[in-house]
Scaffold this active site. Structure first.
Site, PDB file in Angstrom:
ATOM      1  N   ASP A  86       9.557  13.380   4.129  1.00 13.45           N
ATOM      2  CA  ASP A  86       8.436  13.741   3.259  1.00 13.45           C
ATOM      3  C   ASP A  86       8.681  13.265   1.837  1.00 13.45           C
ATOM      4  O   ASP A  86       7.783  13.241   1.016  1.00 13.45           O
ATOM      5  CB  ASP A  86       8.259  15.272   3.217  1.00 13.45           C
ATOM      6  CG  ASP A  86       7.337  15.778   4.326  1.00 13.45           C
ATOM      7  OD1 ASP A  86       7.343  16.991   4.592  1.00 13.45           O
ATOM      8  OD2 ASP A  86       6.598  14.961   4.914  1.00 13.45           O
ATOM      9  N   TYR A 139      15.460   3.199  -8.680  1.00  8.20           N
ATOM     10  CA  TYR A 139      14.236   2.792  -9.397  1.00  8.20           C
ATOM     11  C   TYR A 139      13.994   3.712 -10.593  1.00  8.20           C
ATOM     12  O   TYR A 139      13.706   3.264 -11.707  1.00  8.20           O
ATOM     13  CB  TYR A 139      13.075   2.885  -8.405  1.00  8.20           C
ATOM     14  CG  TYR A 139      11.717   2.551  -8.931  1.00  8.20           C
ATOM     15  CD1 TYR A 139      10.808   3.570  -9.244  1.00  8.20           C
ATOM     16  CD2 TYR A 139      11.314   1.232  -9.095  1.00  8.20           C
ATOM     17  CE1 TYR A 139       9.539   3.276  -9.712  1.00  8.20           C
ATOM     18  CE2 TYR A 139      10.038   0.930  -9.561  1.00  8.20           C
ATOM     19  CZ  TYR A 139       9.156   1.955  -9.856  1.00  8.20           C
ATOM     20  OH  TYR A 139       7.895   1.654 -10.322  1.00  8.20           O
ATOM     21  N   TRP A 165       3.086   9.641   8.524  1.00  9.65           N
ATOM     22  CA  TRP A 165       4.535   9.925   8.474  1.00  9.65           C
ATOM     23  C   TRP A 165       4.802  11.228   7.732  1.00  9.65           C
ATOM     24  O   TRP A 165       4.079  11.606   6.797  1.00  9.65           O
ATOM     25  CB  TRP A 165       5.267   8.781   7.773  1.00  9.65           C
ATOM     26  CG  TRP A 165       5.272   7.535   8.623  1.00  9.65           C
ATOM     27  CD1 TRP A 165       5.006   7.444   9.952  1.00  9.65           C
ATOM     28  CD2 TRP A 165       5.516   6.191   8.179  1.00  9.65           C
ATOM     29  NE1 TRP A 165       5.063   6.139  10.361  1.00  9.65           N
ATOM     30  CE2 TRP A 165       5.401   5.348   9.300  1.00  9.65           C
ATOM     31  CE3 TRP A 165       5.846   5.629   6.936  1.00  9.65           C
ATOM     32  CZ2 TRP A 165       5.598   3.972   9.215  1.00  9.65           C
ATOM     33  CZ3 TRP A 165       6.040   4.258   6.846  1.00  9.65           C
ATOM     34  CH2 TRP A 165       5.909   3.433   7.984  1.00  9.65           C
ATOM     35  N   GLY A 171      -0.104  -8.959  -8.986  1.00 12.85           N
ATOM     36  CA  GLY A 171       0.090  -7.778  -8.124  1.00 12.85           C
ATOM     37  C   GLY A 171      -1.113  -6.848  -8.207  1.00 12.85           C
ATOM     38  O   GLY A 171      -2.106  -7.121  -8.898  1.00 12.85           O
ATOM     39  N   LEU A 172      -0.983  -5.721  -7.528  1.00 10.89           N
ATOM     40  CA  LEU A 172      -2.052  -4.710  -7.470  1.00 10.89           C
ATOM     41  C   LEU A 172      -2.517  -4.320  -8.877  1.00 10.89           C
ATOM     42  O   LEU A 172      -3.702  -4.364  -9.212  1.00 10.89           O
ATOM     43  CB  LEU A 172      -1.467  -3.489  -6.743  1.00 10.89           C
ATOM     44  CG  LEU A 172      -2.170  -2.160  -6.825  1.00 10.89           C
ATOM     45  CD1 LEU A 172      -3.512  -2.198  -6.132  1.00 10.89           C
ATOM     46  CD2 LEU A 172      -1.301  -1.077  -6.223  1.00 10.89           C
ATOM     47  N   ARG A 219       0.104  14.711  -3.918  1.00  7.62           N
ATOM     48  CA  ARG A 219       0.119  13.532  -4.787  1.00  7.62           C
ATOM     49  C   ARG A 219      -1.180  13.458  -5.580  1.00  7.62           C
ATOM     50  O   ARG A 219      -2.221  13.949  -5.146  1.00  7.62           O
ATOM     51  CB  ARG A 219       0.270  12.245  -3.960  1.00  7.62           C
ATOM     52  CG  ARG A 219       1.609  12.088  -3.233  1.00  7.62           C
ATOM     53  CD  ARG A 219       2.754  11.842  -4.158  1.00  7.62           C
ATOM     54  NE  ARG A 219       4.025  11.580  -3.475  1.00  7.62           N
ATOM     55  CZ  ARG A 219       4.865  12.540  -3.081  1.00  7.62           C
ATOM     56  NH1 ARG A 219       4.575  13.834  -3.295  1.00  7.62           N
ATOM     57  NH2 ARG A 219       6.007  12.225  -2.475  1.00  7.62           N
ATOM     58  N   THR A 263       0.359   7.451 -12.180  1.00 14.36           N
ATOM     59  CA  THR A 263       0.659   8.189 -10.958  1.00 14.36           C
ATOM     60  C   THR A 263       0.458   7.217  -9.792  1.00 14.36           C
ATOM     61  O   THR A 263       0.316   6.013  -9.993  1.00 14.36           O
ATOM     62  CB  THR A 263      -0.243   9.436 -10.852  1.00 14.36           C
ATOM     63  OG1 THR A 263       0.198  10.239  -9.769  1.00 14.36           O
ATOM     64  CG2 THR A 263      -1.681   9.056 -10.672  1.00 14.36           C
ATOM     65  N   ASN A 264       0.432   7.710  -8.553  1.00 15.37           N
ATOM     66  CA  ASN A 264       0.348   6.802  -7.392  1.00 15.37           C
ATOM     67  C   ASN A 264      -0.931   5.961  -7.434  1.00 15.37           C
ATOM     68  O   ASN A 264      -2.018   6.485  -7.520  1.00 15.37           O
ATOM     69  CB  ASN A 264       0.371   7.613  -6.083  1.00 15.37           C
ATOM     70  CG  ASN A 264       1.725   8.224  -5.823  1.00 15.37           C
ATOM     71  OD1 ASN A 264       2.255   8.930  -6.681  1.00 15.37           O
ATOM     72  ND2 ASN A 264       2.305   7.942  -4.675  1.00 15.37           N
ATOM     73  N   GLY A 300      -1.699  -5.798 -11.875  1.00 17.88           N
ATOM     74  CA  GLY A 300      -2.080  -6.962 -12.696  1.00 17.88           C
ATOM     75  C   GLY A 300      -3.495  -7.439 -12.384  1.00 17.88           C
ATOM     76  O   GLY A 300      -4.288  -7.737 -13.289  1.00 17.88           O
TER      77      GLY A 300
END
Ligand code: GFB
Length: 288
Positions: A277, A143, A208, A17-18, A215, A171-172, A20
């Site tokens: 949001d 989650y 969106w 994944g991203l 963030r 974080t993100n 890993g």
């Protein structure tokens, strides 16, 4: 950290994944990791929601260290629509991996939480002591509670069995090898994908929500280096936040405009305020 007996065999779940792939990039380029064997698992190696399949992986690999990234993950919109699955699938994977780490005497387990699991009503900046000080934002409570239980289980395993289990709170994240899913992914890869479509004449670039939420974004390859550092050098059971500093917090609008300029998009930009949001802010402290 030098191993007195035998080699370090570090197994990374969620290795394709991203996150890993970012660890793999760091490991491949760092000299001090040459003496260790690194095993990057993907879902093809076995279903970690299944106890027998998980045991078979540990039996085969016999890891001395585990970095547990495998999870059912998604952005705000995926989380809002699949709370049961986000809770159950993560609880199953986490329980199987932690119990196998105990049984196979893994010397160190580093699991992954997330800044979205913090209390929704809180003071800022949020730090590692505050994880359980109130309910998480409703949008991703499935989650968030599954991830919070990793912290509880780490302390229980440490107290009862002396296991060296800990966790990081990224974080993100953004970076290469994301799934770039528009519907189920995170904001930056989603915006990049939508911007590419707009550039190719597929309609206006739509952000969106209002664009006002805040963030902190961390590049995946920086995070990869940080989690390997945690595995080697951080020995507390308490979680540690891995993030850019508070002052690097940006609005979704600023992040979207960075995508627009980075991708040299010159068409119209609009805000689809019919979309949620989510959590307004979850400013984390990286002081630790
Ligand atoms: O990354 P994201 O989906 O999740 O960001 P969270 C959602 C924020 O970005 C909301 C806005 O304010 C959205 O309105 N946004 C704007 C967009 N355009 C888009 C877009 O094209 N796609 C998406 N996805 N959002 C997640 C948690 O919260 O944080 C996860 O739900 C995970 O569990 C992750 O922990 C780190 O940052 O809101």
């Amino acid at each position: 950290m030098s191993e007195t007996n035998g080699k370090v065999v570090c197994m990374v779940t969620g290795g394709s994944g991203l996150y890993g792939m970012a660890i793999r990039a760091h490991v491949d380029s760092s000299a001090e990791e040459k003496d260790a064997t690194w095993v990057f698992l993907s879902s093809k190696d076995g279903d970690l929601r299944d106890r027998k399949a998980t045991e078979a992986i540990f039996e085969r690999v016999r890891p001395t260290h585990v970095i547990h990234l495998a999870a059912m993950v998604g952005g705000l919109f995926a989380n809002m629509s699949k709370k049961v699955e986000f809770y159950r699938e993560n609880m199953l994977m986490n329980d199987n991996v932690m119990e196998c780490c105990r049984i196979y005497k893994v010397q160190k387990l580093v699991s992954c939480l997330s800044t979205c699991i913090f209390p929704d009503k809180t003071t800022y900046p949020i730090d590692e002591e505050m994880i359980h000080n109130g309910p998480p934002h409703k949008s991703n409570e499935g989650y968030a509670y599954a991830k919070r239980m990793i912290d509880v289980q780490n302390r229980c395993y440490a107290e009862e069995y002396g296991c060296k289990f800990t966790s990081v709170v990224p974080t993100n994240i953004f970076g290469p090898h994301d799934n770039f899913s528009i519907e189920d992914g995170h904001v930056l890869p989603g915006l990049m994908h939508k911007c590419l479509i707009a550039k190719r004449g597929g309609g206006d670039f739509s952000i969106w929500g209002s664009g006002t939420p805040l963030r902190q974004f961390i590049f995946s390859e920086d995070l990869g280096a940080l989690i390997v550092w945690v595995m080697r050098n951080y020995h507390s059971v308490e979680p540690i936040i891995l993030s850019v500093p508070e002052e690097d917090e940006v609005s979704i609008k600023d992040a979207a405009m960075a995508v627009v300029s980075g991708m040299k998009y010159t068409g119209p930009v609009k805000f689809d305020t019919s979309k949620s949001d989510g959590q307004f802010k979850k400013t984390a402290s990286n002081a630790k």
